[in-house]
Design an enzyme around this catalytic site. Structure first.
Site: not given
Ligand code: NAD
Length: 256
Positions: A148, A161
């Site tokens: 991130s 986080y």
């Molecule tokens: P999102 O909420 O759409 O996806 C998160 C995913 O993690 C979902 O598929 C959810 O079902 C899964 N998940 C959460 N808890 C879980 C558990 N206990 N068991 C199994 N699966 C679980 O959000 P996203 O933005 O697609 O996030 C994906 C990754 O990217 C994460 O690690 C997030 O921290 C990271 N991220 C996102 C951003 C952003 O701007 N969206 C930026 C940096 C990092």
């Protein structure tokens, strides 16, 4: 004149586990890996969403594994299901993650543990299980952790986080150091501000949305498709000499 047909980004015949493949960035990366030739073992807490149909439309196989990554008890089942269904494992994308927001003065133990368990503890133990498989199989493997901007910056109101994603960056380096000699590449992708469920609260806040957008040199929020090239690169032979790197895919955010 003879032209080489070698494509260092080709993933034909490879098998990738993608955690949280049902939504957002995980869904985008699963599709990109499938389009590059991979069969996908998608780990989802509940419904796998549209990802199976999209992977199958790309001509690849989707194997669904239901698991809750808030506990490491799921790890053996995930690896077992992948190897039983596909016979091998080549790539792990540790994507599943959660975020909890509160002031540091009142931030509770539940919000600390929940985030650390999914974002860091399960990431380590899934990587360990995948690497054990890669070493037993021979021929190396690829692990891609999702970091991130808060692997590099402090953030605000997201104590667990920031701790977890800063941990992901360090862990990526440590694992690379230990496993490079086995032909295992461990790297991370640090997405910038991407339009997914994870950032819905930020985008719904008109002031924060404006502040963030005005600071992104590319002038837009990122989309899951923006991770397609980076994830295929880090999953493929094109990155065989890249170890322990966290690649920012952020529209220039960190360059400011
Ligand atoms: P999102 O909420 O759409 O996806 C998160 C995913 O993690 C979902 O598929 C959810 O079902 C899964 N998940 C959460 N808890 C879980 C558990 N206990 N068991 C199994 N699966 C679980 O959000 P996203 O933005 O697609 O996030 C994906 C990754 O990217 C994460 O690690 C997030 O921290 C990271 N991220 C996102 C951003 C952003 O701007 N969206 C930026 C940096 C990092």
């Amino acid at each position: 004149m003879a032209f080489s047909t070698f494509n260092p980004f080709d993933l034909s015949g490879k098998v990738a586990i993608v955690t949280g493949s049902n939504t957002g960035l995980g869904a985008g990366m699963a599709l990109a890996l499938a389009q590059a030739g991979c069969d996908i073992v998608g780990v989802c807490r509940a419904d796998p969403g549209e990802t199976p149909a999209r992977v199958e439309a790309a001509g690849r196989r989707f194997v669904e594994v239901r698991a809750d990554l808030s506990s490491v008890a799921a790890v053996d089942d995930i690896l077992g299901a992948a190897v039983e269904a596909c016979g091998r494992l080549d790539i792990l994308v540790n994507n599943a993650g959660i975020i909890r927001r509160d002031d540091a003065l009142t931030f509770g133990e539940d919000d600390w543990d929940a985030v650390m368990d999914v974002n860091l503890k399960s990431v380590f133990f899934l990587a360990q299980a995948a690497a054990r498989r890669f070493v037993a199989q021979g021929g190396g493997g690829k692990i891609i952790n999702i970091a991130s901007m808060l692997s590099f910056q402090g953030g605000i109101r997201v104590a667990s986080y920031t701790a977890s994603k800063s941990g992901v960056l360090g862990l990526t380096r440590l694992l690379a150091n230990e496993w490079a000699a086995h032909g295992v590449n461990v790297n991370a992708i640090a997405p910038g501000y991407m339009a997914t469920a994870n950032t819905a609260a930020l985008r719904d806040d008109a002031q924060r949305n404006g502040e963030i957008l005005s600071r992104i040199p590319a002038g837009r929020w990122g989309a899951p498709d923006d991770l397609a090239g980076p994830v295929v690169f880090l999953a493929s032979a094109a990155s065989d000499y890249v170890h322990g790197h966290t690649l920012a895919v952020d529209g220039g955010w960190l360059a400011r």
